[in-house]
Design an enzyme around this catalytic site. Structure first.
Site, mmCIF file in Angstrom:
data_model
loop_
_atom_site.group_PDB
_atom_site.id
_atom_site.type_symbol
_atom_site.label_atom_id
_atom_site.label_comp_id
_atom_site.label_asym_id
_atom_site.label_seq_id
_atom_site.Cartn_x
_atom_site.Cartn_y
_atom_site.Cartn_z
ATOM 1 N N GLU A 1 52.370 56.497 69.358
ATOM 2 C CA GLU A 1 53.568 57.342 68.767
ATOM 3 C C GLU A 1 53.253 58.781 68.186
ATOM 4 O O GLU A 1 52.108 58.696 67.426
ATOM 5 C CB GLU A 1 54.422 56.598 67.862
ATOM 6 C CG GLU A 1 55.070 55.189 68.519
ATOM 7 C CD GLU A 1 55.710 54.315 67.537
ATOM 8 O OE1 GLU A 1 56.144 54.785 66.271
ATOM 9 O OE2 GLU A 1 55.881 53.114 67.606
ATOM 10 N N CYS B 1 53.250 64.440 63.411
ATOM 11 C CA CYS B 1 52.587 63.325 62.948
ATOM 12 C C CYS B 1 52.132 62.533 64.076
ATOM 13 O O CYS B 1 52.702 62.316 65.032
ATOM 14 C CB CYS B 1 53.652 62.333 62.294
ATOM 15 S SG CYS B 1 52.997 60.911 61.514
ATOM 16 N N CYS C 1 46.255 48.925 64.540
ATOM 17 C CA CYS C 1 45.718 49.034 63.317
ATOM 18 C C CYS C 1 45.156 47.536 62.575
ATOM 19 O O CYS C 1 46.061 46.758 62.994
ATOM 20 C CB CYS C 1 46.635 49.739 62.349
ATOM 21 S SG CYS C 1 45.738 50.222 60.610
ATOM 22 N N CYS D 1 48.268 46.045 56.369
ATOM 23 C CA CYS D 1 49.239 46.232 54.945
ATOM 24 C C CYS D 1 50.730 45.411 55.504
ATOM 25 O O CYS D 1 51.215 45.650 56.547
ATOM 26 C CB CYS D 1 49.521 47.877 55.097
ATOM 27 S SG CYS D 1 48.173 48.749 54.560
ATOM 28 N N CYS E 1 54.012 47.125 57.075
ATOM 29 C CA CYS E 1 53.668 48.394 58.022
ATOM 30 C C CYS E 1 53.976 47.642 59.360
ATOM 31 O O CYS E 1 53.498 46.642 59.704
ATOM 32 C CB CYS E 1 52.510 48.910 57.917
ATOM 33 S SG CYS E 1 52.103 50.204 58.860
ATOM 34 N N GLY F 1 47.700 53.603 62.663
ATOM 35 C CA GLY F 1 46.088 53.365 62.773
ATOM 36 C C GLY F 1 45.545 54.043 61.453
ATOM 37 O O GLY F 1 46.403 54.705 60.617
ATOM 38 N N GLU F 2 44.425 53.632 61.305
ATOM 39 C CA GLU F 2 43.785 54.149 59.936
ATOM 40 C C GLU F 2 42.772 55.359 60.453
ATOM 41 O O GLU F 2 41.711 54.956 60.916
ATOM 42 C CB GLU F 2 43.015 53.190 59.294
ATOM 43 C CG GLU F 2 42.077 53.297 58.264
ATOM 44 C CD GLU F 2 42.429 54.265 56.933
ATOM 45 O OE1 GLU F 2 43.734 53.853 56.472
ATOM 46 O OE2 GLU F 2 42.057 55.386 56.862
ATOM 47 N N SER G 1 45.872 60.729 56.278
ATOM 48 C CA SER G 1 46.157 59.756 55.145
ATOM 49 C C SER G 1 45.480 58.464 55.218
ATOM 50 O O SER G 1 45.350 58.109 56.404
ATOM 51 C CB SER G 1 47.842 59.466 55.324
ATOM 52 O OG SER G 1 48.453 58.141 54.896
ATOM 53 N N SER H 1 47.201 56.271 50.068
ATOM 54 C CA SER H 1 48.228 55.279 50.235
ATOM 55 C C SER H 1 47.877 54.316 49.082
ATOM 56 O O SER H 1 46.960 53.416 49.122
ATOM 57 C CB SER H 1 48.369 54.707 51.507
ATOM 58 O OG SER H 1 48.791 55.500 52.631
ATOM 59 N N LEU H 2 48.612 54.770 48.133
ATOM 60 C CA LEU H 2 48.308 53.698 46.666
ATOM 61 C C LEU H 2 49.224 52.572 46.514
ATOM 62 O O LEU H 2 48.914 51.336 46.501
ATOM 63 C CB LEU H 2 47.987 54.730 45.628
ATOM 64 C CG LEU H 2 47.523 54.062 44.265
ATOM 65 C CD1 LEU H 2 46.170 53.562 44.309
ATOM 66 C CD2 LEU H 2 47.713 55.077 43.199
ATOM 67 N N HIS H 3 50.526 52.825 46.524
ATOM 68 C CA HIS H 3 51.388 51.829 46.694
ATOM 69 C C HIS H 3 51.538 50.903 45.338
ATOM 70 O O HIS H 3 52.571 50.131 45.437
ATOM 71 C CB HIS H 3 51.614 51.195 47.859
ATOM 72 C CG HIS H 3 51.528 51.811 49.186
ATOM 73 N ND1 HIS H 3 52.304 53.232 49.273
ATOM 74 C CD2 HIS H 3 50.863 51.644 50.520
ATOM 75 C CE1 HIS H 3 51.928 53.636 50.510
ATOM 76 N NE2 HIS H 3 51.550 52.800 51.236
ATOM 77 N N ASN I 1 60.749 51.811 54.796
ATOM 78 C CA ASN I 1 61.482 51.500 55.952
ATOM 79 C C ASN I 1 61.329 50.036 56.432
ATOM 80 O O ASN I 1 60.435 49.471 56.456
ATOM 81 C CB ASN I 1 60.696 52.290 57.322
ATOM 82 C CG ASN I 1 61.095 53.565 57.193
ATOM 83 O OD1 ASN I 1 62.185 54.007 57.127
ATOM 84 N ND2 ASN I 1 60.137 54.801 56.820
ATOM 85 N N CYS J 1 56.274 54.845 61.479
ATOM 86 C CA CYS J 1 55.091 54.652 62.236
ATOM 87 C C CYS J 1 55.065 53.325 62.602
ATOM 88 O O CYS J 1 55.473 52.362 62.257
ATOM 89 C CB CYS J 1 53.783 54.989 61.596
ATOM 90 S SG CYS J 1 53.505 54.264 60.254
HETATM 91 N N1 SAH Z 1 46.560 54.097 57.653
HETATM 92 C C1 SAH Z 1 46.908 55.417 57.090
HETATM 93 C C2 SAH Z 1 47.720 56.354 57.714
HETATM 94 C C3 SAH Z 1 49.006 55.819 58.433
HETATM 95 S S1 SAH Z 1 50.473 55.125 57.731
HETATM 96 C C4 SAH Z 1 47.192 54.841 55.637
HETATM 97 O O1 SAH Z 1 47.399 53.753 55.328
HETATM 98 O O2 SAH Z 1 47.777 55.947 54.838
HETATM 99 C C5 SAH Z 1 51.321 56.431 56.884
HETATM 100 C C6 SAH Z 1 51.883 56.012 55.435
HETATM 101 O O3 SAH Z 1 53.193 55.329 55.957
HETATM 102 C C7 SAH Z 1 51.084 55.244 54.646
HETATM 103 O O4 SAH Z 1 51.366 55.485 53.351
HETATM 104 C C8 SAH Z 1 51.670 53.776 54.784
HETATM 105 O O5 SAH Z 1 51.449 53.049 53.800
HETATM 106 C C9 SAH Z 1 53.205 54.195 55.031
HETATM 107 N N2 SAH Z 1 54.053 53.155 55.625
HETATM 108 C C10 SAH Z 1 53.730 52.104 56.509
HETATM 109 N N3 SAH Z 1 54.719 51.458 56.814
HETATM 110 C C11 SAH Z 1 55.700 51.946 55.992
HETATM 111 C C12 SAH Z 1 56.893 51.561 56.167
HETATM 112 N N4 SAH Z 1 57.385 50.247 56.671
HETATM 113 N N5 SAH Z 1 58.051 52.047 55.188
HETATM 114 C C13 SAH Z 1 57.453 53.194 54.328
HETATM 115 N N6 SAH Z 1 56.053 53.610 54.520
HETATM 116 C C14 SAH Z 1 55.099 53.032 55.344
#
Ligand code: SAH
Length: 357
Positions: free
Chosen positions: A89, A102, A109, A113, A116, A156-157, A188, A211-213, A293, A336
């Protein structure tokens, strides 16, 4: 077989030499690539050379398998088909300062996470540099508009596909290619520490987004398995090293998940954590807050805009700039991995609505 879109101009020279053509032909070929032109249509090349070139290379320009157009803001979400039938995508977004694409970096991936959609079925394969570039070219061809900014935030990463991503960065920046400035590119990562350290040495002024979260190892490990390999201390130390090498402001992404990491105490812990690492070295940081999301399989719930704003205010109070990300393409699931997953029967299929193709 060579993947033509993945080749550097010097490599195209070698290829052309092997086909018995002079050097200047390579320049002509490279100049065609940014417009998505197949070798057989490179009309300033002799017909016979076009055919031999076409036979000698793989053509990895993705094709539009499906696309969704947001009725709200015109965001376009593509499901692109690759040469082997795999799908990825890309999302085309219009901002005042230009169009942003994007892009995906892998088919699937393997980071796992918990919130995701991209990781639900694991990693199938890496994308080649040409397939990374091809997403931009295909989106420009389809929209008829120029892409001026690129974010590697799709499926993907990127740092799990390091060599191809690096090759892509050099190609996309090439003055005879798409010529997109490094400052207009963000990468990212979920926190592949050794690769962050490698990237710091490449001397590319791209923006690193991390991506810290979560602000504690306990919370981060619960939603991001990679934290068990490289914890917050190792990750932020790598970010400090990255800043010291590049002097580029680091962006942190923080997905707000109701009841998991979105409380006032989480905001305070995050602010204090970032201040502890970055204040002493005078490094500016920015936090992007994203309300999660909701992906059916993940049971993560989205909180209110008000609570996201309160989270941002707590960070600002601690001296850290934070923005709550505007949701472009909210009506087309422009997050994504959700379309590819739908295609594979892993999550709800929205293709029946808003579908153009
Ligand atoms: N693998 C990389 C880049 C792809 S994801 C990474 O982890 O950064 C891009 C961003 O979207 C990341 O910060 C990821 O954690 C976030 N993301 C993934 N799924 C999501 C969701 N369901 N809702 C909000 N953000 C999400």
């Amino acid at each position: 077989m060579y993947d033509l879109l993945s080749l550097y101009p010097t490599e195209i020279e070698e290829l052309m030499a092997s086909l018995g053509a002079p050097k200047y032909r390579a320049k002509q070929v490279f100049a065609w690539l940014k417009s998505g032109t197949h070798p057989r249509d490179m009309t300033n090349l002799p017909k016979e050379l076009r055919e031999r070139l076409g036979d000698a290379v793989r053509w990895s320009l993705p094709t539009v398998e499906r696309k969704l157009i947001s009725a709200v803001d015109g965001t376009v979400k593509y499901l692109f088909r690759l040469h082997d039938g795999e799908c990825i995508e890309s999302v085309f977004m219009r901002y005042e300062h230009g169009n942003t694409l994007c892009i995906s970096s892998q088919v699937g991936c393997r980071m796992g996470c918990r919130f995701c959609a991209s990781t639900l079925t694991g990693r199938v394969r890496d994308l080649s540099a040409g397939e990374l570039l091809g997403q931009i070219i295909a989106a420009e061809c389809d929209t008829g508009e120029r892409v001026s900014n690129v974010v590697m935030m799709g499926i993907g990463e990127p740092l799990d596909n390091y060599d191809n991503v690096l090759r892509f960065l050099h190609l996309v920046n090439h003055k005879d290619g798409l010529n997109i400035g490094y400052r207009h590119i963000s990468l990212s990562t979920s926190g592949v520490v050794p690769r962050i350290l490698s990237l710091a040495k490449e001397d590319l002024p791209i923006t690193l987004s991390v991506s810290l979260h979560a602000a504690s190892d306990e919370k981060r490990s619960a939603i991001m398995p990679i934290n068990q390999k490289w914890n917050i201390k190792e990750l932020l130390s790598a970010c400090v090293a990255y800043y010291e090498a590049t002097r580029r402001r680091i962006s942190f992404e923080y997905t707000l998940i109701l009841g998991k990491n979105d409380g006032k105490e989480d905001a305070r812990a995050l602010g204090e954590l970032l201040n502890r690492y970055f204040k002493p070295i005078g490094a500016p940081v920015h936090v992007n807050l994203i309300r999660v999301n909701e992906v059916k399989e993940t049971e993560m719930v989205r909180g209110s805009v008000a609570s996201a704003n309160a989270f941002a205010a707590t960070l600002e109070h601690l001296g850290i700039t934070a923005t709550v990300r505007r949701r472009l393409g909210a009506d087309i699931d422009a997050a994504c991995g959700q379309l590819r997953a739908a295609r594979m029967g892993k999550t709800e299929d929205k293709w029946n609505e808003n579908t153009e193709k």
